[in-house]
Design a protein around this motif. Sequence first.
Motif, PDB file in Angstrom:
ATOM      1  N   ILE A 230     -72.271 -23.249 -22.131  1.00 48.59           N
ATOM      2  CA  ILE A 230     -73.737 -23.276 -22.116  1.00 48.59           C
ATOM      3  C   ILE A 230     -74.271 -24.085 -23.286  1.00 48.59           C
ATOM      4  CG2 ILE A 230     -75.843 -21.900 -22.045  1.00 48.59           C
ATOM      5  CD1 ILE A 230     -73.971 -21.378 -19.705  1.00 48.59           C
ATOM      6  N   ALA A 231     -75.030 -25.132 -22.951  1.00 46.03           N
ATOM      7  CA  ALA A 231     -75.762 -25.918 -23.949  1.00 46.03           C
ATOM      8  C   ALA A 231     -77.228 -25.529 -23.836  1.00 46.03           C
ATOM      9  CB  ALA A 231     -75.594 -27.412 -23.691  1.00 46.03           C
ATOM     10  N   GLN A 303     -74.945 -15.937 -27.219  1.00 47.54           N
ATOM     11  CA  GLN A 303     -74.207 -16.041 -25.958  1.00 47.54           C
ATOM     12  C   GLN A 303     -73.950 -17.484 -25.522  1.00 47.54           C
ATOM     13  OE1 GLN A 303     -73.121 -13.124 -24.572  1.00 47.54           O
ATOM     14  NE2 GLN A 303     -74.074 -12.191 -26.385  1.00 47.54           N
ATOM     15  N   VAL A 304     -74.464 -18.467 -26.264  1.00 45.56           N
ATOM     16  CA  VAL A 304     -74.306 -19.857 -25.840  1.00 45.56           C
ATOM     17  C   VAL A 304     -73.318 -20.571 -26.762  1.00 45.56           C
ATOM     18  CG1 VAL A 304     -76.686 -19.791 -24.985  1.00 45.56           C
ATOM     19  CG2 VAL A 304     -76.218 -20.851 -27.186  1.00 45.56           C
ATOM     20  N   HIS A 305     -73.011 -21.819 -26.434  1.00 43.40           N
ATOM     21  CA  HIS A 305     -71.946 -22.530 -27.137  1.00 43.40           C
ATOM     22  C   HIS A 305     -72.427 -23.655 -28.030  1.00 43.40           C
ATOM     23  CE1 HIS A 305     -70.058 -20.657 -23.558  1.00 43.40           C
ATOM     24  NE2 HIS A 305     -69.047 -20.462 -24.381  1.00 43.40           N
ATOM     25  N   VAL A 306     -73.579 -24.240 -27.720  1.00 45.83           N
ATOM     26  CA  VAL A 306     -74.083 -25.363 -28.507  1.00 45.83           C
ATOM     27  C   VAL A 306     -75.607 -25.395 -28.408  1.00 45.83           C
ATOM     28  CG1 VAL A 306     -73.760 -26.960 -26.568  1.00 45.83           C
ATOM     29  CG2 VAL A 306     -73.947 -27.889 -28.875  1.00 45.83           C
ATOM     30  N   GLY A 307     -76.259 -25.767 -29.510  1.00 43.86           N
ATOM     31  CA  GLY A 307     -77.708 -25.899 -29.527  1.00 43.86           C
ATOM     32  C   GLY A 307     -78.114 -27.350 -29.366  1.00 43.86           C
ATOM     33  N   LEU A 308     -79.088 -27.597 -28.506  1.00 44.99           N
ATOM     34  CA  LEU A 308     -79.569 -28.957 -28.243  1.00 44.99           C
ATOM     35  C   LEU A 308     -80.894 -29.191 -28.953  1.00 44.99           C
ATOM     36  CD1 LEU A 308     -78.869 -29.261 -24.396  1.00 44.99           C
ATOM     37  CD2 LEU A 308     -77.396 -29.967 -26.307  1.00 44.99           C
ATOM     38  N   TYR A 329     -80.519 -22.221 -34.540  1.00 38.75           N
ATOM     39  CA  TYR A 329     -79.188 -22.596 -34.055  1.00 38.75           C
ATOM     40  C   TYR A 329     -78.143 -22.440 -35.163  1.00 38.75           C
ATOM     41  CZ  TYR A 329     -81.648 -25.198 -30.254  1.00 38.75           C
ATOM     42  OH  TYR A 329     -82.434 -25.573 -29.202  1.00 38.75           O
ATOM     43  N   MET A 330     -78.452 -23.006 -36.321  1.00 39.91           N
ATOM     44  CA  MET A 330     -77.478 -23.015 -37.409  1.00 39.91           C
ATOM     45  C   MET A 330     -77.167 -21.598 -37.887  1.00 39.91           C
ATOM     46  SD  MET A 330     -78.864 -26.391 -39.491  1.00 39.91           S
ATOM     47  CE  MET A 330     -77.395 -26.725 -40.491  1.00 39.91           C
ATOM     48  N   ALA A 331     -78.207 -20.753 -37.971  1.00 42.60           N
ATOM     49  CA  ALA A 331     -77.989 -19.369 -38.397  1.00 42.60           C
ATOM     50  C   ALA A 331     -77.145 -18.607 -37.389  1.00 42.60           C
ATOM     51  CB  ALA A 331     -79.326 -18.667 -38.596  1.00 42.60           C
ATOM     52  N   SER A 332     -77.165 -19.046 -36.124  1.00 42.12           N
ATOM     53  CA  SER A 332     -76.386 -18.400 -35.064  1.00 42.12           C
ATOM     54  C   SER A 332     -74.980 -18.966 -34.944  1.00 42.12           C
ATOM     55  CB  SER A 332     -77.114 -18.548 -33.719  1.00 42.12           C
ATOM     56  OG  SER A 332     -78.365 -17.910 -33.751  1.00 42.12           O
ATOM     57  N   ARG A 333     -74.591 -19.802 -35.916  1.00 40.34           N
ATOM     58  CA  ARG A 333     -73.257 -20.415 -35.947  1.00 40.34           C
ATOM     59  C   ARG A 333     -73.010 -21.313 -34.737  1.00 40.34           C
ATOM     60  NH1 ARG A 333     -72.736 -15.393 -38.276  1.00 40.34           N
ATOM     61  NH2 ARG A 333     -71.694 -15.367 -40.324  1.00 40.34           N
ATOM     62  N   VAL A 336     -74.695 -28.136 -33.443  1.00 37.76           N
ATOM     63  CA  VAL A 336     -75.960 -28.697 -32.958  1.00 37.76           C
ATOM     64  C   VAL A 336     -75.755 -30.150 -32.562  1.00 37.76           C
ATOM     65  CG1 VAL A 336     -78.376 -29.148 -33.499  1.00 37.76           C
ATOM     66  CG2 VAL A 336     -77.216 -27.170 -34.513  1.00 37.76           C
ATOM     67  N   ILE A 337     -76.328 -30.527 -31.430  1.00 39.56           N
ATOM     68  CA  ILE A 337     -76.375 -31.944 -31.035  1.00 39.56           C
ATOM     69  C   ILE A 337     -77.824 -32.390 -31.126  1.00 39.56           C
ATOM     70  CG2 ILE A 337     -75.959 -33.647 -29.238  1.00 39.56           C
ATOM     71  CD1 ILE A 337     -73.737 -31.911 -28.159  1.00 39.56           C
ATOM     72  N   LEU A 338     -78.086 -33.315 -32.048  1.00 36.31           N
ATOM     73  CA  LEU A 338     -79.422 -33.865 -32.264  1.00 36.31           C
ATOM     74  C   LEU A 338     -79.519 -35.235 -31.628  1.00 36.31           C
ATOM     75  CD1 LEU A 338     -82.211 -34.101 -33.735  1.00 36.31           C
ATOM     76  CD2 LEU A 338     -80.946 -34.947 -35.729  1.00 36.31           C
ATOM     77  N   LEU A 339     -80.543 -35.446 -30.817  1.00 39.80           N
ATOM     78  CA  LEU A 339     -80.834 -36.763 -30.257  1.00 39.80           C
ATOM     79  C   LEU A 339     -82.013 -37.337 -31.028  1.00 39.80           C
ATOM     80  CD1 LEU A 339     -80.730 -35.979 -26.401  1.00 39.80           C
ATOM     81  CD2 LEU A 339     -78.822 -36.359 -27.965  1.00 39.80           C
ATOM     82  N   CYS A 340     -81.734 -38.198 -31.986  1.00 36.44           N
ATOM     83  CA  CYS A 340     -82.799 -38.741 -32.823  1.00 36.44           C
ATOM     84  C   CYS A 340     -82.233 -39.817 -33.732  1.00 36.44           C
ATOM     85  CB  CYS A 340     -83.416 -37.631 -33.678  1.00 36.44           C
ATOM     86  SG  CYS A 340     -84.827 -38.162 -34.672  1.00 36.44           S
ATOM     87  N   ASP A 341     -82.933 -40.930 -33.824  1.00 37.17           N
ATOM     88  CA  ASP A 341     -82.525 -42.002 -34.734  1.00 37.17           C
ATOM     89  C   ASP A 341     -83.114 -41.721 -36.112  1.00 37.17           C
ATOM     90  OD1 ASP A 341     -81.621 -44.255 -35.946  1.00 37.17           O
ATOM     91  OD2 ASP A 341     -82.839 -45.667 -34.789  1.00 37.17           O
TER      92      ASP A 341
END
Length: 417
Positions: A230-231, A303-308, A329-333, A336-341
């Motif tokens: 889950i993302a 309950q998820v695997h990665v934060g978007l 996200y970070m506090a939940s371990r 993170v995948i960030l889409l941003c230049d």
Amino acid sequence: MSAKIWILNHYATAKGTSTRHFDIAKELAGKGYDVTICASSFEHITRQEKKEYRNGYSLVETHDGVKFIWLKTTAYRNNGLRRVMNMLTYSYRAYMGLKKTGESPDFIIGSLMHPFAALVGCLLAKRYGCKFYFEERDLWPQTLIDLGKVSRSNPVVWLLSKLELYLYRNADRIIVLFEHAVGYVQGKGIDPCKIVHIPNGIDLARHDRHSGKLPAEYELWFRQHAGKYIAAYTGAHGLANNLDAVLDAAKITKEGNEQIHYLLIGDGPEKERLTERKRREHLTNVTLMPPVPKEQIPAILQQVHVGLLPLKDSPVFKWGISPNKLYDYMASRLPVILLCDTENSDIERSGGGVVIKEQFPVHLAGKLIEFAANPEGTKRMGQAAREYVVSHHSWNILSETLLSAVREDGTALTRGL
């Protein structure tokens, strides 16, 4: 007698999505300061009035040692004339109401949730002869220009630019949320010594306390999607959030990578269109869920695997980013995948994820496939993210940054402490 601090933030809350100033105020109150937050009780996210006014247009409550003055303001449903009236009624009633308290503040923070609130803070500071700190939130009007909402030649841009410069020049300190925004303010001819960088943060005790029981709707959903990777995205569904890039990635991973599922939680002006796009394109690997109270987010993220964290490809983000969802996200371990230049983000500094700066959908799909195949590596990323947020973004640390600036100023704020 303890020093008095007034914070003007139209959208501040004691719980929910906009708790930045409440979290700071709790830390200050714990150190002996007398803190008052002046906010509207009409909630921007839900478009609902949260208080019942029997007489007049103001209520006073105390939460964890912090006094809230709630103001009744014009209700609205969209970004039309009634929202402008909401801003104006807040500003007028904040100015008149704070004058009637019979108190004299030592220090006022005016937050640019919209320009009128910050201006009221400046005018009140002049009236009482106290220090004024201007909190620049979204770099108005530059953000409006860079996101394509208004033209640079629009008269509103000219007016907002003049107001921004007036607030810069009349502030004793300028608080910015984005690290590189120091350069933006300095580029307006402002002494960089006036600028203080205080990003968003997280109340770790509250976050961990709410990491337990799932809402019933989500407990069922996760049971139905057991075995999926889950993302998740939690937050506003607006143009700046670029959720189309996530749906584009979902189209790519749908063929041959059915394990990967995208969970989008929240609401906003793009929600209906995104829901229709999911239906039209048969994106069965995407689920759009309604918003939930902020205190329920930690249990869901467990309950998820990665934060978007997708963002629109816009020059405004060169000044940096500081979204609350990132620190959730970070506090939940979560990796993170960030889409941003953008450069030198918290994700890069922490080693808690990856930053994609171009061709967002293709690279997002590729990274999710990599992450799903490497659970141990992503677990290490998530732990690095947690350690970083503990060290750099807990509110007890960030509040000390503010107090250091105050002490350096030698203001009356420290009197009696």
